[in-house]
Design an enzyme around this catalytic site. Sequence first.
Site, PDB file in Angstrom:
ATOM      1  CB  THR A 269      -4.594  -1.378   7.591  1.00 52.03           C
ATOM      2  OG1 THR A 269      -3.360  -0.791   7.246  1.00 52.03           O
ATOM      3  CG2 THR A 269      -5.697  -0.784   6.772  1.00 52.03           C
TER       4      THR A 269
ATOM      5  CB  VAL B 293       0.226   6.670  -1.816  1.00 52.27           C
ATOM      6  CG1 VAL B 293      -1.243   6.272  -1.847  1.00 52.27           C
ATOM      7  CG2 VAL B 293       0.369   8.165  -1.556  1.00 52.27           C
TER       8      VAL B 293
ATOM      9  N   GLY C 213       0.851  -3.120   0.968  1.00 49.80           N
ATOM     10  CA  GLY C 213       0.177  -2.304  -0.038  1.00 49.80           C
ATOM     11  C   GLY C 213       0.672  -2.512  -1.458  1.00 49.80           C
TER      12      GLY C 213
HETATM   13  N1  ASP Z   1      -2.235  -2.053   3.197  1.00 50.34           N
HETATM   14  C1  ASP Z   1      -1.659  -1.056   4.086  1.00 50.34           C
HETATM   15  C2  ASP Z   1      -0.562  -0.316   3.367  1.00 50.34           C
HETATM   16  O1  ASP Z   1       0.210  -0.927   2.660  1.00 50.34           O
HETATM   17  C3  ASP Z   1      -1.112  -1.633   5.319  1.00 50.34           C
HETATM   18  C4  ASP Z   1      -2.049  -2.537   6.060  1.00 50.34           C
HETATM   19  O2  ASP Z   1      -2.934  -3.145   5.502  1.00 50.34           O
HETATM   20  O3  ASP Z   1      -1.889  -2.641   7.258  1.00 50.34           O
HETATM   21  O4  ASP Z   1      -0.447   0.870   3.557  1.00 50.34           O
END
Ligand code: ASP
Length: 298
Positions: A172, A201, A225
């Site tokens: 991300t 989400v 997430g």
């Molecule tokens: N936090 C993001 C999610 O769970 C993934 C990430 O940080 O790469 O959608």
Amino acid sequence: MKRRVPRTVEPIVVTHCGAGSTRAVRDAAGRAGRAGMAALRRGGSALDAVLAATVVLEDDPRTNAGTGSRMRLDGSIQMDAAVMDSRLRAGAVAAISNVRNPVLVARKVMETPHMMLAGEWATRFAHANGFPPYDPATDHARARLERTKDDLARKEVPPWARAWLRERGTDTVGAVARDGKCRFAAASSTGGVSYMLPGRVGDSPIMGAGLYAGPEGAVTVTGVGEEIWRLLLSKSVYDRLTDVGAQAACDVGLGLFPESVPTGIIAVGKDGVGEACNRDMAWWTNARSRGSAKAARP
Ligand code: ASP
């Protein structure tokens, strides 16, 4: 009559390419950070800076945000993104599809009375507001989905959470900034994680979970997430910025997670920047030293 000269502080931008991202994408973090700094030099605010930085990262097909976003198990791409600034103004999109820069749509949502638009309605809002339809799929994302499906076929569908935790990188993107007037902003943008159902989400568009900004600073995080959201990680780091300083606040935040859960944090406060990650993480800042609470006090 004496004119009051406004006190200015050192402008700072921090960017990251996700928990698990390697040196191979460090150039992207740098280009994004410099784009943020250029926005500040043009007289832009911290919010302008995190937008400029995040757009560069979304447009890089090697990151899991915008172009290059990970695919859901059905082959669709749905993205999450958010922005927030020191005045607690915020905008977010969740499970948006068919746009190039979700973070710019999130900025547009900020101008409405709402804080978040989701799914098909977020996409319609984007197209109605001048963001043209765009397919963010890449061959790399397609190949990755095939690998994910093979994994699932061979291992008789592992439990969802365990499968996520096994993933090496998350990739991300995010940025935080402080402008010369000591205003802060944070942004995050993601294509999500692997083994992900359509409609899921994550934390990235959720204020307090994936990002937080306020008068004391700005924080954005990366990782699994569901785990991040449970602990409202960004708000918990933000709440410690003033007492312990930006670096220690990030260290304490990271300490809330077991080593097995990939987690990364970047922050900027009045004292400077903080960064912590339990995996490799490509990141960049123009700040020369980490923030400590002592540095923040006059
Ligand atoms: N936090 C993001 C999610 O769970 C993934 C990430 O940080 O790469 O959608």
